[in-house]
Design a protein around this motif. Structure first.
Motif, PDB file in Angstrom:
ATOM      1  N   LYS A 139     -43.463  -3.643  17.024  1.00  0.00           N
ATOM      2  CA  LYS A 139     -43.943  -3.248  15.692  1.00  0.00           C
ATOM      3  C   LYS A 139     -45.378  -3.707  15.477  1.00  0.00           C
ATOM      4  CE  LYS A 139     -39.492  -2.932  13.391  1.00  0.00           C
ATOM      5  NZ  LYS A 139     -38.600  -3.470  12.353  1.00  0.00           N
ATOM      6  N   LEU A 140     -45.700  -4.894  15.986  1.00  0.00           N
ATOM      7  CA  LEU A 140     -47.069  -5.395  15.856  1.00  0.00           C
ATOM      8  C   LEU A 140     -48.039  -4.506  16.634  1.00  0.00           C
ATOM      9  CD1 LEU A 140     -49.259  -7.339  14.994  1.00  0.00           C
ATOM     10  CD2 LEU A 140     -48.466  -8.923  16.759  1.00  0.00           C
ATOM     11  N   CYS A 141     -47.684  -4.141  17.850  1.00  0.00           N
ATOM     12  CA  CYS A 141     -48.542  -3.247  18.646  1.00  0.00           C
ATOM     13  C   CYS A 141     -48.775  -1.928  17.906  1.00  0.00           C
ATOM     14  CB  CYS A 141     -47.912  -2.975  20.011  1.00  0.00           C
ATOM     15  SG  CYS A 141     -47.915  -4.375  21.140  1.00  0.00           S
ATOM     16  N   GLU A 142     -47.719  -1.383  17.325  1.00  0.00           N
ATOM     17  CA  GLU A 142     -47.845  -0.125  16.587  1.00  0.00           C
ATOM     18  C   GLU A 142     -48.688  -0.297  15.327  1.00  0.00           C
ATOM     19  OE1 GLU A 142     -43.731   1.048  16.249  1.00  0.00           O
ATOM     20  OE2 GLU A 142     -43.609   1.404  18.422  1.00  0.00           O
ATOM     21  N   LYS A 143     -48.526  -1.420  14.631  1.00  0.00           N
ATOM     22  CA  LYS A 143     -49.334  -1.691  13.442  1.00  0.00           C
ATOM     23  C   LYS A 143     -50.815  -1.805  13.806  1.00  0.00           C
ATOM     24  CE  LYS A 143     -49.591  -4.711   9.410  1.00  0.00           C
ATOM     25  NZ  LYS A 143     -49.045  -5.882   8.730  1.00  0.00           N
ATOM     26  N   LEU A 144     -51.092  -2.308  15.006  1.00  0.00           N
ATOM     27  CA  LEU A 144     -52.478  -2.411  15.470  1.00  0.00           C
ATOM     28  C   LEU A 144     -53.063  -1.042  15.835  1.00  0.00           C
ATOM     29  CD1 LEU A 144     -52.063  -5.570  17.707  1.00  0.00           C
ATOM     30  CD2 LEU A 144     -53.529  -5.396  15.676  1.00  0.00           C
ATOM     31  N   GLY A 145     -52.218  -0.014  15.869  1.00  0.00           N
ATOM     32  CA  GLY A 145     -52.686   1.334  16.178  1.00  0.00           C
ATOM     33  C   GLY A 145     -52.517   1.707  17.633  1.00  0.00           C
ATOM     34  N   ALA A 146     -51.853   0.859  18.404  1.00  0.00           N
ATOM     35  CA  ALA A 146     -51.643   1.156  19.825  1.00  0.00           C
ATOM     36  C   ALA A 146     -50.495   2.145  19.978  1.00  0.00           C
ATOM     37  CB  ALA A 146     -51.337  -0.128  20.589  1.00  0.00           C
ATOM     38  N   ARG A 147     -50.614   2.984  20.985  1.00  0.00           N
ATOM     39  CA  ARG A 147     -49.568   3.959  21.277  1.00  0.00           C
ATOM     40  C   ARG A 147     -48.685   3.433  22.393  1.00  0.00           C
ATOM     41  NH1 ARG A 147     -53.027   5.072  24.815  1.00  0.00           N
ATOM     42  NH2 ARG A 147     -54.828   5.630  23.623  1.00  0.00           N
ATOM     43  N   LYS A 148     -47.419   3.783  22.345  1.00  0.00           N
ATOM     44  CA  LYS A 148     -46.479   3.421  23.403  1.00  0.00           C
ATOM     45  C   LYS A 148     -46.738   4.374  24.563  1.00  0.00           C
ATOM     46  CE  LYS A 148     -42.302   2.320  22.128  1.00  0.00           C
ATOM     47  NZ  LYS A 148     -40.896   2.441  21.660  1.00  0.00           N
ATOM     48  N   GLU A 149     -47.160   3.815  25.702  1.00  0.00           N
ATOM     49  CA  GLU A 149     -47.509   4.651  26.845  1.00  0.00           C
ATOM     50  C   GLU A 149     -46.376   4.818  27.839  1.00  0.00           C
ATOM     51  OE1 GLU A 149     -51.219   3.016  28.399  1.00  0.00           O
ATOM     52  OE2 GLU A 149     -52.231   4.628  27.318  1.00  0.00           O
ATOM     53  N   GLY A 150     -45.443   3.878  27.851  1.00  0.00           N
ATOM     54  CA  GLY A 150     -44.349   4.030  28.792  1.00  0.00           C
ATOM     55  C   GLY A 150     -43.442   2.828  28.822  1.00  0.00           C
ATOM     56  N   LEU A 151     -42.313   3.032  29.474  1.00  0.00           N
ATOM     57  CA  LEU A 151     -41.332   1.974  29.667  1.00  0.00           C
ATOM     58  C   LEU A 151     -41.158   1.758  31.162  1.00  0.00           C
ATOM     59  CD1 LEU A 151     -39.097   0.031  28.635  1.00  0.00           C
ATOM     60  CD2 LEU A 151     -37.523   1.977  28.795  1.00  0.00           C
ATOM     61  N   PHE A 152     -41.411   0.537  31.612  1.00  0.00           N
ATOM     62  CA  PHE A 152     -41.208   0.167  33.003  1.00  0.00           C
ATOM     63  C   PHE A 152     -39.805  -0.425  33.114  1.00  0.00           C
ATOM     64  CE2 PHE A 152     -45.759  -0.139  32.220  1.00  0.00           C
ATOM     65  CZ  PHE A 152     -46.273   0.600  33.271  1.00  0.00           C
ATOM     66  N   LYS A 153     -38.909   0.267  33.800  1.00  0.00           N
ATOM     67  CA  LYS A 153     -37.527  -0.191  33.954  1.00  0.00           C
ATOM     68  C   LYS A 153     -37.470  -1.310  34.982  1.00  0.00           C
ATOM     69  CE  LYS A 153     -34.549   2.362  32.017  1.00  0.00           C
ATOM     70  NZ  LYS A 153     -33.799   1.882  30.884  1.00  0.00           N
ATOM     71  N   GLU A 154     -36.734  -2.368  34.637  1.00  0.00           N
ATOM     72  CA  GLU A 154     -36.575  -3.525  35.513  1.00  0.00           C
ATOM     73  C   GLU A 154     -37.916  -3.914  36.140  1.00  0.00           C
ATOM     74  OE1 GLU A 154     -33.295  -3.163  38.227  1.00  0.00           O
ATOM     75  OE2 GLU A 154     -31.970  -2.416  36.650  1.00  0.00           O
ATOM     76  N   PHE A 155     -38.902  -4.073  35.287  1.00  0.00           N
ATOM     77  CA  PHE A 155     -40.301  -4.264  35.689  1.00  0.00           C
ATOM     78  C   PHE A 155     -40.590  -5.632  36.290  1.00  0.00           C
ATOM     79  CE2 PHE A 155     -44.808  -5.062  34.163  1.00  0.00           C
ATOM     80  CZ  PHE A 155     -45.406  -4.263  35.114  1.00  0.00           C
ATOM     81  N   VAL A 156     -40.092  -6.667  35.638  1.00  0.00           N
ATOM     82  CA  VAL A 156     -40.449  -8.014  36.062  1.00  0.00           C
ATOM     83  C   VAL A 156     -39.329  -8.971  35.673  1.00  0.00           C
ATOM     84  CG1 VAL A 156     -41.679  -8.568  33.929  1.00  0.00           C
ATOM     85  CG2 VAL A 156     -42.373  -9.679  36.043  1.00  0.00           C
ATOM     86  N   SER A 157     -39.274 -10.096  36.374  1.00  0.00           N
ATOM     87  CA  SER A 157     -38.278 -11.109  36.067  1.00  0.00           C
ATOM     88  C   SER A 157     -38.974 -12.426  35.749  1.00  0.00           C
ATOM     89  CB  SER A 157     -37.334 -11.309  37.255  1.00  0.00           C
ATOM     90  OG  SER A 157     -36.478 -12.398  37.018  1.00  0.00           O
ATOM     91  N   PHE A 158     -38.558 -13.043  34.658  1.00  0.00           N
ATOM     92  CA  PHE A 158     -39.095 -14.342  34.258  1.00  0.00           C
ATOM     93  C   PHE A 158     -38.025 -15.427  34.304  1.00  0.00           C
ATOM     94  CE2 PHE A 158     -41.607 -11.162  31.925  1.00  0.00           C
ATOM     95  CZ  PHE A 158     -42.869 -11.459  32.407  1.00  0.00           C
ATOM     96  N   VAL A 159     -36.765 -14.987  34.340  1.00  0.00           N
ATOM     97  CA  VAL A 159     -35.642 -15.924  34.327  1.00  0.00           C
ATOM     98  C   VAL A 159     -34.607 -15.499  35.357  1.00  0.00           C
ATOM     99  CG1 VAL A 159     -35.954 -16.550  31.900  1.00  0.00           C
ATOM    100  CG2 VAL A 159     -34.441 -14.656  32.494  1.00  0.00           C
ATOM    101  N   ASN A 160     -33.739 -16.417  35.688  1.00  0.00           N
ATOM    102  CA  ASN A 160     -32.628 -16.134  36.594  1.00  0.00           C
ATOM    103  C   ASN A 160     -31.315 -16.240  35.843  1.00  0.00           C
ATOM    104  OD1 ASN A 160     -34.365 -15.866  38.801  1.00  0.00           O
ATOM    105  ND2 ASN A 160     -34.282 -18.051  39.244  1.00  0.00           N
ATOM    106  N   ASP A 161     -30.295 -15.558  36.368  1.00  0.00           N
ATOM    107  CA  ASP A 161     -28.972 -15.676  35.767  1.00  0.00           C
ATOM    108  C   ASP A 161     -28.296 -16.955  36.247  1.00  0.00           C
ATOM    109  OD1 ASP A 161     -27.928 -15.182  38.334  1.00  0.00           O
ATOM    110  OD2 ASP A 161     -27.359 -13.113  37.886  1.00  0.00           O
ATOM    111  N   GLU A 162     -27.049 -17.169  35.864  1.00  0.00           N
ATOM    112  CA  GLU A 162     -26.339 -18.398  36.205  1.00  0.00           C
ATOM    113  C   GLU A 162     -26.136 -18.585  37.713  1.00  0.00           C
ATOM    114  OE1 GLU A 162     -23.629 -15.072  35.347  1.00  0.00           O
ATOM    115  OE2 GLU A 162     -25.086 -16.050  34.087  1.00  0.00           O
ATOM    116  N   ASN A 163     -26.268 -17.481  38.486  1.00  0.00           N
ATOM    117  CA  ASN A 163     -26.130 -17.568  39.946  1.00  0.00           C
ATOM    118  C   ASN A 163     -27.478 -17.692  40.659  1.00  0.00           C
ATOM    119  OD1 ASN A 163     -23.284 -17.293  39.883  1.00  0.00           O
ATOM    120  ND2 ASN A 163     -23.543 -15.088  39.551  1.00  0.00           N
ATOM    121  N   GLY A 164     -28.548 -17.776  39.889  1.00  0.00           N
ATOM    122  CA  GLY A 164     -29.875 -17.907  40.482  1.00  0.00           C
ATOM    123  C   GLY A 164     -30.542 -16.585  40.826  1.00  0.00           C
TER     124      GLY A 164
END
Length: 182
Positions: A139-164
């Motif tokens: 919502k903040l990006c849209e309020k700033l006037g930025a357009r949604k250019e795309g969705l990257f599916k399973e783009f990046v990982s920052f955390v691991n699940d309980e199995n690592g």
């Protein structure tokens, strides 16, 4: 970049004395993309203040009224043409202390920062990433006037699940051009 002042905020380089405020919001980051910035102690926060103070595009967001650092903005310029040395694109990130969310500070800070990039740094295009679950940032990006250019599916990982195993996140990209900026 020079410090930036808004009605309620000062965007400025980090300095000695900001350690406690930095630790307050990075002791337990809310969004996965900031987990690698987690700070474990005031001593580590002091080191991070020093590191952040050396980057000309890294700003503390200070609330004028209290003098408290309530978040940060950062990013790095890049070129889009590998045959040229022209730097014309920028991808900013921002983070607020959860205690200060919902007061318009995020918009005020991001707007001032992006405005300065376009008007003072010669940037042609600004793009931002946000997780598909981070509705407030979208919502903040849209309020700033930025357009949604795309969705990257399973783009990046920052955390691991309980199995690592890595937990991959879907990430939206928003962007705005200088000629579109109001």
């Amino acid at each position: 970049m020079k410090p930036i002042e808004t009605q309620r905020l000062i965007l400025r380089p980090f300095k000695v004395g900001d350690e406690k405020d930095l630790f307050e919001y990075l002791e337990n980051p809310e969004v996965h993309c900031f987990y690698d910035m987690k700070i474990e102690s005031l001593e580590q926060a002091s080191e991070e203040v020093q590191n952040r103070s050396k980057d000309e595009y890294y700003f503390a967001i200070e609330e004028k009224e209290s003098g408290k650092v309530i978040g940060e903005l950062f990013g790095h310029p890049e070129g889009t043409d590998p045959t040229s040395s022209v730097i014309d694109t920028f991808s900013p990130c921002w983070m607020l202390n959860p205690k200060f969310k919902g007061k318009g500070y995020g918009y005020e800070a991001a707007h001032a920062y992006i405005d300065s990039l376009f008007k003072n740094e010669g940037i042609r295009r600004v793009y931002m990433y946000t997780e598909d679950y981070n509705i407030a940032c979208q919502k903040l990006c849209e309020k700033l006037g930025a357009r949604k250019e795309g969705l990257f599916k399973e783009f990046v990982s920052f955390v691991n699940d309980e199995n690592g195993n890595p937990v991959y996140e879907n990430t939206y990209q928003y962007a705005i051009l200088k000629r579109e900026w109001k």
